[in-house]
Design an enzyme around this catalytic site. Sequence first.
Site, mmCIF file in Angstrom:
data_model
loop_
_atom_site.group_PDB
_atom_site.id
_atom_site.type_symbol
_atom_site.label_atom_id
_atom_site.label_comp_id
_atom_site.label_asym_id
_atom_site.label_seq_id
_atom_site.Cartn_x
_atom_site.Cartn_y
_atom_site.Cartn_z
ATOM 1 N N ASP A 274 0.853 -1.191 0.000
ATOM 2 C CA ASP A 274 0.000 0.000 0.000
ATOM 3 C C ASP A 274 0.895 1.250 0.000
ATOM 4 O O ASP A 274 1.393 1.673 1.043
ATOM 5 C CB ASP A 274 -0.886 -0.054 1.259
ATOM 6 C CG ASP A 274 -1.841 1.110 1.369
ATOM 7 O OD1 ASP A 274 -1.650 2.127 0.667
ATOM 8 O OD2 ASP A 274 -2.791 1.014 2.177
ATOM 9 N N HIS A 371 17.112 13.576 -17.601
ATOM 10 C CA HIS A 371 15.720 13.446 -18.045
ATOM 11 C C HIS A 371 15.617 13.596 -19.553
ATOM 12 O O HIS A 371 14.772 13.013 -20.189
ATOM 13 C CB HIS A 371 14.868 14.547 -17.397
ATOM 14 C CG HIS A 371 14.458 14.226 -15.998
ATOM 15 N ND1 HIS A 371 13.168 14.326 -15.568
ATOM 16 C CD2 HIS A 371 15.156 13.794 -14.944
ATOM 17 C CE1 HIS A 371 13.105 13.977 -14.295
ATOM 18 N NE2 HIS A 371 14.307 13.658 -13.895
#
Length: 418
Positions: A274, A371
């Site tokens: 979770d 990136h």
Amino acid sequence: MAKTSQVSGFYKLKREERLSKVAEFAGLTDQEAKTLEEGLGLEQAEKMVENVVATFRLPLGIAVNFLINGKEYMIPMATEETSVVAAASNAAKLCRPTGGFKAESTEPIMTGQIQLLTKDAKKAKKAVEGNKNKILELANTKDPRLISLGGGAKDLEARIIKTGKGDMVIIHLYVDVKDAMGANAVNTMCEAVSHLIEELTGGKTLLKIISNLADRRLARSEVTVSKNELGGLDVVDAIIDAYEFAAADPYRAVTHNKGAMNGITAATIATGNDSRAVEAGAHAYAAMKGRYTTITSWEKDKNGNLHGKIEIPLAVGIVGGATMNPSARVNLKILGVKTAKELSEVIASVGLAQNLAALRALSTEGIQRGHMSLHAKNIAMMAGAKGGDIDRVAEAMVMERNINVNRAKEILEEKQHG
Ligand code: MEV
């Protein structure tokens, strides 16, 4: 040959080749490798949530090079964000020459909360604490399997809190959940003891629910990185300056922590855990000292090397809930973790590596360069590049710092005509 998670040029391999390296590392069967490739089936999805119409996929990347407590790990990471997997692998590689990560964790104790409304809070607190064993015994009738494994409700506390509607008694039930995330066990126990608490106090219980601030279930990891691996003393100093900025300023601390959570959340999702519980717990823990700050810390050691630490609550399990879904099972097998404690130590180390990678990039060349290379590849493909041309066109655009489809088309045409 000793098993290693270090695979040179892993990123250069074809996807199928990467999968077979991982399968070899983890001893996956053909069926397990296939399960990973196919991902969550519709039939399974329908058993997990309501109103299913489809599944939504994320890329699953494998971070290599992790050495934690002397053991080799490949880390499955489910994430949509470019550079996260590469950055974790690179940072883990930097940490190997100095022995990798040293991690530890507390026992997996989760906290359940029972809210008690009563006229006399002090008297109720006393009544609860005076009947601690009776309450714990009742809680422990609810999960015989957990008890047989040595887990169960171990302790209890009653706190009085001041609220807008007067004093309230909040009872904390501390449950050793062993290898589970533990929400089900804890919630069931809290509900089960609430009538007894009402009888003992004459009050009325309202909320009975786990707390995601699992501050008794902590994972810690630390690492020393050689100044030479990092590119010199200047880089060590720059990383520490970057850290001190975050430690002092919540606007920066939240982004700093988000960077660490890039790794933590990706590994948490890949193992069927979770991620919202883990995220909520980590950020709340970052504010435990009365001001929001970083979940990691960095300093220079006496040899001028960089030393970093992380400490966070990590409520992750290896049994129960969505960890039983077939892809999560295969990812747990790749990790080779034997207990939930070990999983939390691995995930904390991934967070520390991810934070190191971000601080190093930010304090040296900036984050955009890394990136840009995947972004440039996407643009090259949009311009029609295929095969080896994709990398060639992308690299040219990154060098020129001019990444757009028109330029990609021009570079492609230059080659065709030249
Ligand atoms: C981006 O997802 C994460 C970073 O912003 C983390 C940081 O700033 O430390 C690069």
